[in-house]
Design a protein around this motif. Structure first.
Motif, PDB file in Angstrom:
ATOM      1  N   MET A 151      10.809 -29.519  85.954  1.00 56.41           N
ATOM      2  CA  MET A 151      10.810 -29.646  84.498  1.00 56.41           C
ATOM      3  C   MET A 151      11.994 -30.473  84.003  1.00 56.41           C
ATOM      4  O   MET A 151      11.931 -31.096  82.943  1.00 56.41           O
ATOM      5  N   PHE A 152      13.095 -30.478  84.765  1.00 57.52           N
ATOM      6  CA  PHE A 152      14.222 -31.345  84.420  1.00 57.52           C
ATOM      7  C   PHE A 152      14.031 -32.743  84.986  1.00 57.52           C
ATOM      8  O   PHE A 152      14.466 -33.735  84.376  1.00 57.52           O
ATOM      9  N   ALA A 153      13.389 -32.833  86.161  1.00 57.68           N
ATOM     10  CA  ALA A 153      13.250 -34.128  86.819  1.00 57.68           C
ATOM     11  C   ALA A 153      12.348 -35.078  86.033  1.00 57.68           C
ATOM     12  O   ALA A 153      12.684 -36.265  85.865  1.00 57.68           O
ATOM     13  N   LEU A 154      11.210 -34.572  85.544  1.00 59.43           N
ATOM     14  CA  LEU A 154      10.234 -35.458  84.911  1.00 59.43           C
ATOM     15  C   LEU A 154      10.777 -36.137  83.654  1.00 59.43           C
ATOM     16  O   LEU A 154      10.627 -37.363  83.499  1.00 59.43           O
ATOM     17  N   PRO A 155      11.425 -35.402  82.720  1.00 58.04           N
ATOM     18  CA  PRO A 155      12.019 -36.119  81.575  1.00 58.04           C
ATOM     19  C   PRO A 155      13.118 -37.095  81.978  1.00 58.04           C
ATOM     20  O   PRO A 155      13.237 -38.174  81.391  1.00 58.04           O
ATOM     21  N   LEU A 156      13.927 -36.733  82.988  1.00 57.54           N
ATOM     22  CA  LEU A 156      14.986 -37.645  83.422  1.00 57.54           C
ATOM     23  C   LEU A 156      14.405 -38.925  84.013  1.00 57.54           C
ATOM     24  O   LEU A 156      14.901 -40.029  83.748  1.00 57.54           O
ATOM     25  N   VAL A 157      13.355 -38.781  84.817  1.00 58.77           N
ATOM     26  CA  VAL A 157      12.711 -39.955  85.411  1.00 58.77           C
ATOM     27  C   VAL A 157      12.122 -40.846  84.326  1.00 58.77           C
ATOM     28  O   VAL A 157      12.216 -42.085  84.386  1.00 58.77           O
ATOM     29  N   LEU A 158      11.516 -40.221  83.315  1.00 56.63           N
ATOM     30  CA  LEU A 158      10.955 -41.010  82.215  1.00 56.63           C
ATOM     31  C   LEU A 158      12.063 -41.689  81.416  1.00 56.63           C
ATOM     32  O   LEU A 158      11.947 -42.868  81.055  1.00 56.63           O
ATOM     33  N   ALA A 159      13.140 -40.959  81.147  1.00 51.58           N
ATOM     34  CA  ALA A 159      14.252 -41.547  80.392  1.00 51.58           C
ATOM     35  C   ALA A 159      14.873 -42.713  81.143  1.00 51.58           C
ATOM     36  O   ALA A 159      15.380 -43.664  80.536  1.00 51.58           O
ATOM     37  N   ALA A 160      14.836 -42.670  82.477  1.00 51.32           N
ATOM     38  CA  ALA A 160      15.437 -43.730  83.285  1.00 51.32           C
ATOM     39  C   ALA A 160      14.661 -45.033  83.225  1.00 51.32           C
ATOM     40  O   ALA A 160      15.142 -46.061  83.705  1.00 51.32           O
ATOM     41  N   GLN A 161      13.430 -45.016  82.639  1.00 53.13           N
ATOM     42  CA  GLN A 161      12.647 -46.241  82.539  1.00 53.13           C
ATOM     43  C   GLN A 161      13.179 -47.164  81.448  1.00 53.13           C
ATOM     44  O   GLN A 161      12.835 -48.344  81.414  1.00 53.13           O
ATOM     45  N   GLY A 162      14.005 -46.622  80.564  1.00 50.25           N
ATOM     46  CA  GLY A 162      14.554 -47.423  79.479  1.00 50.25           C
ATOM     47  C   GLY A 162      15.690 -48.318  79.944  1.00 50.25           C
ATOM     48  O   GLY A 162      16.268 -48.135  81.023  1.00 50.25           O
ATOM     49  N   ASP A 163      16.026 -49.276  79.123  1.00 50.86           N
ATOM     50  CA  ASP A 163      17.094 -50.228  79.440  1.00 50.86           C
ATOM     51  C   ASP A 163      18.339 -49.836  78.657  1.00 50.86           C
ATOM     52  O   ASP A 163      18.650 -50.396  77.611  1.00 50.86           O
ATOM     53  N   TRP A 164      19.042 -48.825  79.161  1.00 48.11           N
ATOM     54  CA  TRP A 164      20.273 -48.391  78.522  1.00 48.11           C
ATOM     55  C   TRP A 164      21.264 -47.940  79.573  1.00 48.11           C
ATOM     56  O   TRP A 164      20.944 -47.839  80.756  1.00 48.11           O
ATOM     57  N   ALA A 165      22.480 -47.647  79.126  1.00 50.35           N
ATOM     58  CA  ALA A 165      23.552 -47.342  80.072  1.00 50.35           C
ATOM     59  C   ALA A 165      23.272 -46.073  80.877  1.00 50.35           C
ATOM     60  O   ALA A 165      23.735 -45.938  82.016  1.00 50.35           O
ATOM     61  N   PHE A 166      22.506 -45.159  80.291  1.00 55.45           N
ATOM     62  CA  PHE A 166      22.233 -43.885  80.957  1.00 55.45           C
ATOM     63  C   PHE A 166      21.200 -44.019  82.076  1.00 55.45           C
ATOM     64  O   PHE A 166      21.128 -43.181  82.960  1.00 55.45           O
ATOM     65  N   ALA A 167      20.427 -45.090  82.053  1.00 56.07           N
ATOM     66  CA  ALA A 167      19.274 -45.221  82.952  1.00 56.07           C
ATOM     67  C   ALA A 167      19.625 -45.053  84.434  1.00 56.07           C
ATOM     68  O   ALA A 167      18.937 -44.313  85.144  1.00 56.07           O
ATOM     69  N   PRO A 168      20.668 -45.702  84.967  1.00 57.93           N
ATOM     70  CA  PRO A 168      20.952 -45.525  86.400  1.00 57.93           C
ATOM     71  C   PRO A 168      21.264 -44.075  86.774  1.00 57.93           C
ATOM     72  O   PRO A 168      20.833 -43.592  87.829  1.00 57.93           O
ATOM     73  N   TYR A 169      22.000 -43.372  85.920  1.00 53.18           N
ATOM     74  CA  TYR A 169      22.326 -41.978  86.202  1.00 53.18           C
ATOM     75  C   TYR A 169      21.078 -41.091  86.091  1.00 53.18           C
ATOM     76  O   TYR A 169      20.862 -40.192  86.901  1.00 53.18           O
ATOM     77  N   GLY A 170      20.272 -41.358  85.075  1.00 56.74           N
ATOM     78  CA  GLY A 170      19.037 -40.603  84.920  1.00 56.74           C
ATOM     79  C   GLY A 170      18.102 -40.822  86.088  1.00 56.74           C
ATOM     80  O   GLY A 170      17.440 -39.886  86.553  1.00 56.74           O
ATOM     81  N   ARG A 171      18.043 -42.062  86.589  1.00 61.26           N
ATOM     82  CA  ARG A 171      17.176 -42.358  87.728  1.00 61.26           C
ATOM     83  C   ARG A 171      17.652 -41.614  88.967  1.00 61.26           C
ATOM     84  O   ARG A 171      16.841 -41.007  89.690  1.00 61.26           O
ATOM     85  N   ALA A 172      18.958 -41.622  89.215  1.00 60.19           N
ATOM     86  CA  ALA A 172      19.492 -40.954  90.405  1.00 60.19           C
ATOM     87  C   ALA A 172      19.255 -39.447  90.346  1.00 60.19           C
ATOM     88  O   ALA A 172      18.747 -38.840  91.294  1.00 60.19           O
ATOM     89  N   TRP A 173      19.630 -38.830  89.222  1.00 59.08           N
ATOM     90  CA  TRP A 173      19.457 -37.386  89.086  1.00 59.08           C
ATOM     91  C   TRP A 173      17.982 -37.004  89.010  1.00 59.08           C
ATOM     92  O   TRP A 173      17.558 -35.989  89.578  1.00 59.08           O
ATOM     93  N   GLY A 174      17.193 -37.810  88.315  1.00 53.99           N
ATOM     94  CA  GLY A 174      15.782 -37.489  88.155  1.00 53.99           C
ATOM     95  C   GLY A 174      15.035 -37.483  89.470  1.00 53.99           C
ATOM     96  O   GLY A 174      14.316 -36.532  89.790  1.00 53.99           O
ATOM     97  N   TYR A 175      15.215 -38.540  90.261  1.00 49.42           N
ATOM     98  CA  TYR A 175      14.496 -38.601  91.532  1.00 49.42           C
ATOM     99  C   TYR A 175      15.054 -37.613  92.553  1.00 49.42           C
ATOM    100  O   TYR A 175      14.318 -37.105  93.408  1.00 49.42           O
ATOM    101  N   ALA A 176      16.358 -37.307  92.460  1.00 52.52           N
ATOM    102  CA  ALA A 176      16.920 -36.286  93.343  1.00 52.52           C
ATOM    103  C   ALA A 176      16.322 -34.915  93.029  1.00 52.52           C
ATOM    104  O   ALA A 176      15.928 -34.168  93.940  1.00 52.52           O
TER     105      ALA A 176
END
Length: 224
Positions: A151-176
């Motif tokens: 439930m935490f991973a799916l929103p983080l993975v979706l948020a990581a699709q955007g082009d903003w400073a948070f995206a790399p961190y969201g992608r790492a945490w989301g996929y982990a």
């Protein structure tokens, strides 16, 4: 002082919530709102690719999922409809999110297939418990942890699709979290399957009413 005038169950602590047949309750309204949000979420994600709005709906769904359970207990509005509607909406959100993410190549198809397939396989074990007059198996703590991670991973993975400073961190945490949650989900699925197998082997079937009536037929019914 004064507690002697209260019924014993009130003085000793809170009682179990009373399940009613009410339909129009605050928790049920929240569940219906979440249900309406499912097709809107899928549309926003797949057609205009409005990921920001889709993320907002996904996060709102998670909040209302938490809120309707709290309000049901707080307002004493636990109902039979809510007991059916709430998990149904949860499953719809999970399945629709996984399929939509796979269609957008946000997650691999095999991950969605594993997570959805696990639930389908476990659904096939429920008749084992029903035929023996048993309730469904108790939710495992690891199962709750797996759902929490997903439930935490799916929103983080979706948020990581955007082009903003948070995206790399969201992608790492989301996929982990997605990998961790998927592993736990599969492991707990195996534990549920083992539990169902043990029940099938050790607990006898409960005779069905019609079969019991035939087995204990009266002499009049057996005579020509």
């Amino acid at each position: 002082m004064g507690s002697g005038n209260r019924p014993p169950e009130v003085a000793d602590g809170p009682t179990e919530p009373i399940v009613t047949d009410r339909i129009l309750t605050v928790p049920n309204v929240l569940s219906v709102v979440r249900l309406i949000g499912v097709p809107i979420f899928v549309y926003l994600l797949l057609v205009p690719h409005a990921d920001g709005w889709a993320l907002a709906i996904l996060m709102l769904s998670g909040f209302t999922d938490w809120a309707d359970g709290k309000l049901a207990r707080l307002l004493n509005q636990t109902s039979k409809l809510g007991g059916l509607l709430d998990p149904l909406v949860d499953r719809l959100y999970v399945v629709s999110t996984l399929i939509a993410f796979a269609m957008r190549d946000i997650i691999p198809w095999w991950v969605a297939a594993i997570l959805i397939g696990r639930d389908l396989v476990l659904a096939c074990t429920l008749p084992i418990y029903r035929r023996r007059g048993l309730p469904p198996p108790t939710v495992l703590y690891l199962g709750k942890a797996a759902t929490f991670a997903l439930m935490f991973a799916l929103p983080l993975v979706l948020a990581a699709q955007g082009d903003w400073a948070f995206a790399p961190y969201g992608r790492a945490w989301g996929y982990a979290l997605l990998a961790w949650g998927t592993g736990l989900y599969v492991w707990t699925g195996l534990l549920y399957l083992l539990a169902a197998r043990n029940v099938a082997r050790t607990v006898p079937l409960v005779p069905r009413p019609d079969a019991a009536a035939r087995d204990a037929g009266t002499p009049e019914a057996e005579s020509p």
